[in-house]
Motif scaffolding. Structure first.
Motif, PDB file in Angstrom:
ATOM      1  N   PHE A   4       0.836  -1.199   0.000  1.00  0.00           N
ATOM      2  CA  PHE A   4       0.000   0.000   0.000  1.00  0.00           C
ATOM      3  C   PHE A   4       0.876   1.256   0.000  1.00  0.00           C
ATOM      4  O   PHE A   4       0.614   2.215  -0.722  1.00  0.00           O
ATOM      5  N   ASP A   5       1.934   1.267   0.818  1.00  0.00           N
ATOM      6  CA  ASP A   5       2.843   2.417   0.862  1.00  0.00           C
ATOM      7  C   ASP A   5       3.549   2.625  -0.481  1.00  0.00           C
ATOM      8  O   ASP A   5       3.705   3.765  -0.934  1.00  0.00           O
ATOM      9  N   ALA A   8       0.970   4.022  -2.869  1.00  0.00           N
ATOM     10  CA  ALA A   8       0.669   5.416  -2.514  1.00  0.00           C
ATOM     11  C   ALA A   8       1.792   6.340  -2.968  1.00  0.00           C
ATOM     12  O   ALA A   8       1.532   7.443  -3.488  1.00  0.00           O
ATOM     13  N   ARG A   9       3.015   5.928  -2.804  1.00  0.00           N
ATOM     14  CA  ARG A   9       4.158   6.744  -3.233  1.00  0.00           C
ATOM     15  C   ARG A   9       4.145   6.906  -4.762  1.00  0.00           C
ATOM     16  O   ARG A   9       4.382   7.991  -5.280  1.00  0.00           O
ATOM     17  N   VAL A  11       1.536   6.668  -6.772  1.00  0.00           N
ATOM     18  CA  VAL A  11       0.389   7.488  -7.156  1.00  0.00           C
ATOM     19  C   VAL A  11       0.655   8.959  -6.869  1.00  0.00           C
ATOM     20  O   VAL A  11       0.300   9.834  -7.659  1.00  0.00           O
ATOM     21  N   SER A  12       1.300   9.278  -5.773  1.00  0.00           N
ATOM     22  CA  SER A  12       1.576  10.679  -5.460  1.00  0.00           C
ATOM     23  C   SER A  12       2.570  11.253  -6.468  1.00  0.00           C
ATOM     24  O   SER A  12       2.504  12.436  -6.791  1.00  0.00           O
TER      25      SER A  12
END
Length: 74
Positions: A4-5, A8-9, A11-12
């Protein structure tokens, strides 16, 4: 670090890229609008020039009317 991390990284990072792309697209749209305006102005000018040339050619086809254009009668 979890999956997930990592996602998320990633996607950001895409968000920053998308913002840069949007900014460039806005610039391109502004340039495109100016180019369209210039093309329209050019087209109008070409029509006006064409009309002037049509008038010149029409005037050249007309017989001349002046004091020396016709033979003088006694």
């Amino acid at each position: 670090m979890t999956e997930f991390d990592i996602i998320a990284r990633e996607v950001s990072g895409y968000r920053t890229r998308f913002e840069a792309i949007e900014k460039r697209l806005d610039e391109v749209e502004k340039v495109n609008a100016r180019l369209e305006s210039a093309a329209l102005t050019t087209a109008r000018a070409m029509v006006e020039i064409s009309q002037h040339w049509d008038a010149v050619y029409e005037a050249m086809r007309r017989p001349e009317a002046g004091p020396f254009s016709e033979p003088m009668k006694p």
